[in-house]
Design a protein around this motif. Structure first.
Motif, PDB file in Angstrom:
ATOM      1  N   ARG A 105      39.883  35.917  40.596  1.00 59.25           N
ATOM      2  CA  ARG A 105      39.011  36.294  41.725  1.00 59.25           C
ATOM      3  C   ARG A 105      39.309  37.716  42.178  1.00 59.25           C
ATOM      4  O   ARG A 105      38.382  38.483  42.467  1.00 59.25           O
ATOM      5  CB  ARG A 105      39.198  35.315  42.882  1.00 59.25           C
ATOM      6  CG  ARG A 105      38.221  35.499  44.039  1.00 59.25           C
ATOM      7  CD  ARG A 105      36.762  35.303  43.610  1.00 59.25           C
ATOM      8  NE  ARG A 105      36.597  34.135  42.803  1.00 59.25           N
ATOM      9  CZ  ARG A 105      36.271  32.927  43.254  1.00 59.25           C
ATOM     10  NH1 ARG A 105      36.033  32.746  44.526  1.00 59.25           N
ATOM     11  NH2 ARG A 105      36.155  31.911  42.422  1.00 59.25           N
ATOM     12  N   ILE A 106      40.573  38.086  42.245  1.00 61.08           N
ATOM     13  CA  ILE A 106      40.931  39.452  42.632  1.00 61.08           C
ATOM     14  C   ILE A 106      40.311  40.448  41.645  1.00 61.08           C
ATOM     15  O   ILE A 106      39.694  41.440  42.056  1.00 61.08           O
ATOM     16  CB  ILE A 106      42.469  39.625  42.678  1.00 61.08           C
ATOM     17  CG1 ILE A 106      43.080  38.804  43.825  1.00 61.08           C
ATOM     18  CG2 ILE A 106      42.865  41.100  42.782  1.00 61.08           C
ATOM     19  CD1 ILE A 106      42.708  39.258  45.210  1.00 61.08           C
ATOM     20  N   ARG A 107      40.454  40.178  40.359  1.00 64.50           N
ATOM     21  CA  ARG A 107      39.900  41.093  39.342  1.00 64.50           C
ATOM     22  C   ARG A 107      38.378  41.189  39.455  1.00 64.50           C
ATOM     23  O   ARG A 107      37.800  42.276  39.374  1.00 64.50           O
ATOM     24  CB  ARG A 107      40.308  40.647  37.942  1.00 64.50           C
ATOM     25  CG  ARG A 107      41.773  40.883  37.628  1.00 64.50           C
ATOM     26  CD  ARG A 107      42.081  40.657  36.152  1.00 64.50           C
ATOM     27  NE  ARG A 107      41.783  39.300  35.723  1.00 64.50           N
ATOM     28  CZ  ARG A 107      42.667  38.306  35.704  1.00 64.50           C
ATOM     29  NH1 ARG A 107      43.916  38.522  36.077  1.00 64.50           N
ATOM     30  NH2 ARG A 107      42.313  37.102  35.289  1.00 64.50           N
ATOM     31  N   SER A 108      37.712  40.047  39.644  1.00 62.56           N
ATOM     32  CA  SER A 108      36.244  40.077  39.701  1.00 62.56           C
ATOM     33  C   SER A 108      35.744  40.769  40.968  1.00 62.56           C
ATOM     34  O   SER A 108      34.752  41.505  40.922  1.00 62.56           O
ATOM     35  CB  SER A 108      35.662  38.664  39.574  1.00 62.56           C
ATOM     36  OG  SER A 108      35.969  37.887  40.700  1.00 62.56           O
ATOM     37  N   LEU A 109      36.421  40.572  42.096  1.00 62.63           N
ATOM     38  CA  LEU A 109      35.997  41.239  43.331  1.00 62.63           C
ATOM     39  C   LEU A 109      36.276  42.736  43.268  1.00 62.63           C
ATOM     40  O   LEU A 109      35.495  43.541  43.770  1.00 62.63           O
ATOM     41  CB  LEU A 109      36.684  40.605  44.541  1.00 62.63           C
ATOM     42  CG  LEU A 109      36.231  39.179  44.861  1.00 62.63           C
ATOM     43  CD1 LEU A 109      37.089  38.575  45.954  1.00 62.63           C
ATOM     44  CD2 LEU A 109      34.752  39.140  45.242  1.00 62.63           C
TER      45      LEU A 109
END
Length: 197
Positions: A175-179
């Motif tokens: 999620r961190i990478r995608s955001l």
């Protein structure tokens, strides 16, 4: 004559300013969130109990009704901001299990439930998809806090399956990478940590 009443000046709206005010939490909020998450986790797989449990979380976080939000200019995302504040408090207090459970709820609701909701559902339950900023905050707390636990530790056991630390670490890093890829500003240290998973 206006059809929906007089337009309020938002600069003088004390309710509108609540959206900018940090949410204070304490040990009692952690106890409440643990209880509410247990109810939700036990309800997963059953529509009516899931709706009741999610509505209880929304209400504990400050949701009253759509009418109230419209008439007072309240914060539609306050329940999510409250959960994020509780996750931070739990992280600072050394409770990685609660942080992980909050992250599981935020991500499960945002990914699996919210896309299926219509406006009437949202108004009834009081929760839509968590804002990206809240998802990034809670995922970041989880990424840091869960590293203290053995990756095989089961955090949640429900009728639909068990969830362990390994799964939540991978989900929070993803999620961190995608955001970040969407352009959301995220602390460099959190992004670097996410890249390790």
């Amino acid at each position: 004559m206006r059809l929906f009443g007089n337009r309020r000046d938002k600069r003088n709206d004390s309710h509108g300013s609540d959206r900018l005010r940090p949410i204070s939490v304490n040990d009692a909020d952690c106890v409440e969130v643990r209880r509410l998450l247990t109810d939700f986790e036990q309800a997963v797989g059953h529509d009516a109990p899931v709706r009741r449990a999610a509505n209880a979380i929304a209400k504990a976080g400050g949701y009253t009704s759509m009418v109230d939000l419209v008439t007072t200019g309240g914060d539609v995302h306050r329940p999510w901001r409250w959960l994020s504040a509780v996750a931070r408090y739990a992280a600072d207090s050394g409770d990685p299990v609660l942080v992980g459970r909050i992250w599981l709820f935020v991500s499960f609701w945002s990914d699996a439930v919210a896309p299926l909701l219509g406006p009437a559902d949202w108004m009834d339950i009081g929760l839509d998809r968590a804002p990206d900023e809240v998802q990034a905050e809670v995922a970041g707390y989880a990424l840091i806090s869960l590293a203290a636990l053995d990756v095989n530790t089961k955090l949640v056991a429900s009728s639909t399956g068990d969830v362990d630390v390994r799964t939540l670490l991978a989900a929070s890093a993803d999620r961190i990478r995608s955001l970040k890829a969407k352009g959301l500003a995220i602390d460099t240290g959190i992004v670097e940590r996410a890249e390790r998973y």
